[in-house]
Design an enzyme around this catalytic site. Structure first.
Site, PDB file in Angstrom:
ATOM      1  N   ASN A 103       0.724  -1.088  -0.004  1.00 30.01           N
ATOM      2  CA  ASN A 103       0.101  -0.173   0.248  1.00 30.01           C
ATOM      3  C   ASN A 103       0.979   1.222  -0.092  1.00 30.01           C
ATOM      4  O   ASN A 103       0.561   2.307   0.209  1.00 30.01           O
ATOM      5  CB  ASN A 103      -0.894  -0.093   1.211  1.00 30.01           C
ATOM      6  CG  ASN A 103      -1.965  -0.889   1.266  1.00 30.01           C
ATOM      7  OD1 ASN A 103      -2.469  -1.347   0.168  1.00 30.01           O
ATOM      8  ND2 ASN A 103      -2.210  -1.603   2.395  1.00 30.01           N
ATOM      9  N   HIS A 152     -14.751  -1.430   4.829  1.00 27.12           N
ATOM     10  CA  HIS A 152     -13.730  -2.136   5.414  1.00 27.12           C
ATOM     11  C   HIS A 152     -14.079  -2.751   6.745  1.00 27.12           C
ATOM     12  O   HIS A 152     -14.899  -2.269   7.609  1.00 27.12           O
ATOM     13  CB  HIS A 152     -12.483  -1.329   5.805  1.00 27.12           C
ATOM     14  CG  HIS A 152     -11.397  -1.833   6.124  1.00 27.12           C
ATOM     15  ND1 HIS A 152     -10.727  -1.835   7.472  1.00 27.12           N
ATOM     16  CD2 HIS A 152     -10.364  -2.114   5.463  1.00 27.12           C
ATOM     17  CE1 HIS A 152      -9.524  -2.199   7.643  1.00 27.12           C
ATOM     18  NE2 HIS A 152      -9.428  -2.516   6.287  1.00 27.12           N
ATOM     19  N   GLU A 204     -16.468   4.932   1.789  1.00 29.29           N
ATOM     20  CA  GLU A 204     -15.032   5.017   1.556  1.00 29.29           C
ATOM     21  C   GLU A 204     -14.783   5.960   0.413  1.00 29.29           C
ATOM     22  O   GLU A 204     -15.513   5.807  -0.606  1.00 29.29           O
ATOM     23  CB  GLU A 204     -14.307   3.820   1.611  1.00 29.29           C
ATOM     24  CG  GLU A 204     -14.465   3.008   2.797  1.00 29.29           C
ATOM     25  CD  GLU A 204     -13.899   1.654   2.741  1.00 29.29           C
ATOM     26  OE1 GLU A 204     -13.130   1.314   1.844  1.00 29.29           O
ATOM     27  OE2 GLU A 204     -14.080   0.835   3.619  1.00 29.29           O
ATOM     28  N   SER A 226     -11.093  -0.549  -1.058  1.00 26.63           N
ATOM     29  CA  SER A 226      -9.780  -1.360  -0.910  1.00 26.63           C
ATOM     30  C   SER A 226      -9.705  -2.418  -1.870  1.00 26.63           C
ATOM     31  O   SER A 226      -8.865  -2.764  -2.363  1.00 26.63           O
ATOM     32  CB  SER A 226      -9.335  -1.624   0.526  1.00 26.63           C
ATOM     33  OG  SER A 226     -10.332  -1.820   1.291  1.00 26.63           O
ATOM     34  N   ASP A 264     -14.118   7.519   4.821  1.00 25.49           N
ATOM     35  CA  ASP A 264     -12.735   6.882   5.176  1.00 25.49           C
ATOM     36  C   ASP A 264     -11.909   7.141   3.885  1.00 25.49           C
ATOM     37  O   ASP A 264     -11.910   6.577   2.764  1.00 25.49           O
ATOM     38  CB  ASP A 264     -13.072   5.245   5.225  1.00 25.49           C
ATOM     39  CG  ASP A 264     -11.671   4.643   5.625  1.00 25.49           C
ATOM     40  OD1 ASP A 264     -10.864   5.003   5.220  1.00 25.49           O
ATOM     41  OD2 ASP A 264     -11.985   3.363   6.445  1.00 25.49           O
ATOM     42  N   HIS A 311      -7.469   4.816   1.417  1.00 23.67           N
ATOM     43  CA  HIS A 311      -6.607   4.644   0.081  1.00 23.67           C
ATOM     44  C   HIS A 311      -6.404   5.890  -0.664  1.00 23.67           C
ATOM     45  O   HIS A 311      -5.988   5.860  -1.883  1.00 23.67           O
ATOM     46  CB  HIS A 311      -7.243   3.693  -0.706  1.00 23.67           C
ATOM     47  CG  HIS A 311      -7.255   2.227   0.122  1.00 23.67           C
ATOM     48  ND1 HIS A 311      -5.910   1.479  -0.125  1.00 23.67           N
ATOM     49  CD2 HIS A 311      -8.162   1.660   0.867  1.00 23.67           C
ATOM     50  CE1 HIS A 311      -6.203   0.459   0.532  1.00 23.67           C
ATOM     51  NE2 HIS A 311      -7.280   0.450   1.240  1.00 23.67           N
ATOM     52  N   LYS A 338      -0.646   3.959   4.532  1.00 21.53           N
ATOM     53  CA  LYS A 338      -0.705   3.595   3.111  1.00 21.53           C
ATOM     54  C   LYS A 338       0.248   4.349   2.275  1.00 21.53           C
ATOM     55  O   LYS A 338       1.344   4.363   2.340  1.00 21.53           O
ATOM     56  CB  LYS A 338      -2.126   3.350   2.767  1.00 21.53           C
ATOM     57  CG  LYS A 338      -2.752   2.292   3.469  1.00 21.53           C
ATOM     58  CD  LYS A 338      -4.116   2.053   3.353  1.00 21.53           C
ATOM     59  CE  LYS A 338      -4.408   0.804   4.097  1.00 21.53           C
ATOM     60  NZ  LYS A 338      -5.547   0.741   4.802  1.00 21.53           N
TER      61      LYS A 338
HETATM   62  C1  PLP Z   1      -6.390  -0.081   5.710  1.00 29.26           C
HETATM   63  C2  PLP Z   1      -7.575   0.557   6.225  1.00 29.26           C
HETATM   64  C3  PLP Z   1      -7.882   0.639   7.485  1.00 29.26           C
HETATM   65  C4  PLP Z   1      -7.139   0.590   8.659  1.00 29.26           C
HETATM   66  O1  PLP Z   1      -6.102   1.204   8.682  1.00 29.26           O
HETATM   67  P1  PLP Z   1      -4.688   0.617   9.401  1.00 29.26           P
HETATM   68  O2  PLP Z   1      -3.935   1.958   9.871  1.00 29.26           O
HETATM   69  O3  PLP Z   1      -4.037  -0.216   8.539  1.00 29.26           O
HETATM   70  O4  PLP Z   1      -5.234  -0.137  10.604  1.00 29.26           O
HETATM   71  C5  PLP Z   1      -9.091   1.446   7.674  1.00 29.26           C
HETATM   72  N1  PLP Z   1      -9.984   1.629   6.313  1.00 29.26           N
HETATM   73  C6  PLP Z   1      -9.863   1.337   5.407  1.00 29.26           C
HETATM   74  C7  PLP Z   1     -10.649   1.478   4.030  1.00 29.26           C
HETATM   75  C8  PLP Z   1      -8.447   0.708   4.972  1.00 29.26           C
HETATM   76  O5  PLP Z   1      -7.902   0.350   3.757  1.00 29.26           O
END
Ligand code: PLP
Length: 385
Positions: A44, A130, A174, A178, A203, A206, A237
């Site tokens: 990522n 997620h 989101e 992902s 969220d 990404h 990421k």
């Molecule tokens: C990776 C991810 C998370 C979690 O983040 P981390 O810092 O890895 O715990 C939360 N939401 C989404 C959409 C993600 O892809």
């Protein structure tokens, strides 16, 4: 309690048993696993910042100036000035009044809903949200309604039916999903949240670092920052570091500091990790060419696979090639590994039954030539099935 042996036997039989693959080294888009080098399509680290010398330098300097660990939770001895510096910089980056740092995106999402919502309230979430969001909603007492992926008509139907019988209401989606690499219809989500008097959590895990004029995410790119109540994202990421942020009003920040258990009862991030995140934000701001190149190459890669007849999802640096059953995905991933490409098959239950796929996670180090060769290799490997 489920029998452990039985669980493992069933997973193995279905080809869904997961195991770990330790990496020896990861440098410039290449990884070494089990003494073999692969071009890495699993990370990522979209902008290639995790190994950037400026970030490593800032992290090393902080390790000399501070301690290895932070020595406490934020409220109990682990609140360092550098945490506040990162929060101020993040608030500015996201163009919100304030920001609160969490130890990870998982921790943020898992604590979010319980902090904000109670029994009379409701959450409406996209079906593909997620796992951390789902776990967070489960921990809260709020009613939960899931709408079909990116389906605003379905969301509106659910709102019409259920909004009236609940007090506060939160939509969650989101900006880039992902496993599908596609975008949420954010303008429509904002319209619906206004029409039905809800709040919106976005969220940006990404999208942070990849989209937007300043690289702050999709809300910025679409000019919707002011309309979205709660913006979350990670430093783990595209920013190549670790930790997560919630950007919102100062009032909300104070409320979370006082109420959110996944913030309160966990040791804060070590100062050198924070220093690395600060450095990464400088690079995102000062080097827009990184994200532009990444997105251009992703488009090129998607087009070449579509032209070869593959079913491609998404519209971002995440390029999923949907292959249907688990065996196809597993076989193709194995063949590509033999050719030196490291790509992860994504299988149920992470994605729906019948939608097993290879998820190509593109990063700054992938050259046009690498992607061209890979597209050809994918076509060749799947023809000889
Ligand atoms: C990776 C991810 C998370 C979690 O983040 P981390 O810092 O890895 O715990 C939360 N939401 C989404 C959409 C993600 O892809």
């Amino acid at each position: 309690m489920e029998s452990i042996d039985r669980f493992i036997a069933v997973r193995t039989q279905k080809g869904l048993y997961r195991s770990l693959n330790p990496i020896t080294s990861r440098k410039n888009g290449k990884i070494i696993i089990d003494s073999r080098e692969y071009t890495d399509f699993s990370s990522n680290d979209y902008l290639g910042l995790a190994g950037h010398s400026y970030i490593l330098e800032k992290t090393q300097t902080a390790l000399k100036d501070f301690t290895a660990g932070s020595s406490g939770s934020r409220l109990m001895g682990g609140d360092w000035e550098i945490h506040h510096e990162l929060e101020e910089k993040t608030a500015e980056f996201k163009n919100k009044e304030s920001a609160l740092i969490f130890n990870s995106g998982y921790q943020l999402n898992v604590g979010f809903f319980k902090t904000l919502l109670s029994k009379q309230d409701a959450v409406f979430s996209d079906k593909l949200c997620h796992a951390s969001i789902l776990d967070g909603i489960k921990l809260s007492d709020a009613a939960h309604f899931r709408f079909k992926h990116n389906d605003m008509e379905h969301l509106e139907a659910l709102l019409k039916k259920h909004r009236g019988s609940h007090k506060d209401c939160c939509l969650v989606t989101e900006s880039i999903f992902s496993m599908d690499g596609d975008r949420a219809p954010l303008k429509d989500s904002v319209e619906l949240k206004n029409k039905y008097n809800c709040r919106l959590l976005l969220d940006e895990a990404h999208a942070t670092g990849v989209f937007g004029t300043n690289g702050s995410g999709m809300a910025e790119e679409l000019g919707l920052t002011g309309e979205i109540d709660y913006l979350m994202g990670t430093f783990s990421k595209a920013l190549g570091g670790f930790g997560a942020y919630l950007a919102a009003s100062s009032r909300l920040k104070d409320f979370f500091i006082n109420k959110c258990t996944s913030f309160i009862y966990s040791t804060s991030l070590p100062p050198h990790v924070i220093a690395g995140n600060l450095a990464a934000m400088d690079l995102v701001k000062n080097e827009p060419a990184r994200r532009m190149q990444l997105l251009e190459r992703a488009e090129m890669f998607r087009n070449s696979l579509t032209n070869k007849g593959f079913m491609i999802r998404g519209d971002s640096q995440i390029v999923p090639v949907v292959l249907g059953d688990v065996e196809n995905a597993g076989t193709l991933s194995e063949k590509l590994k033999q050719k030196g490409y490291w790509v992860m098959p994504v299988r149920p239950p992470t994605v729906p039954e019948g939608e097993a796929r290879l998820r190509f996670s593109l990063n700054y180090h992938h050259t046009e030539e690498t992607l061209k060769n890979l597209a050809e290799e994918i076509a060749r490997a799947s023809q000889t099935e």
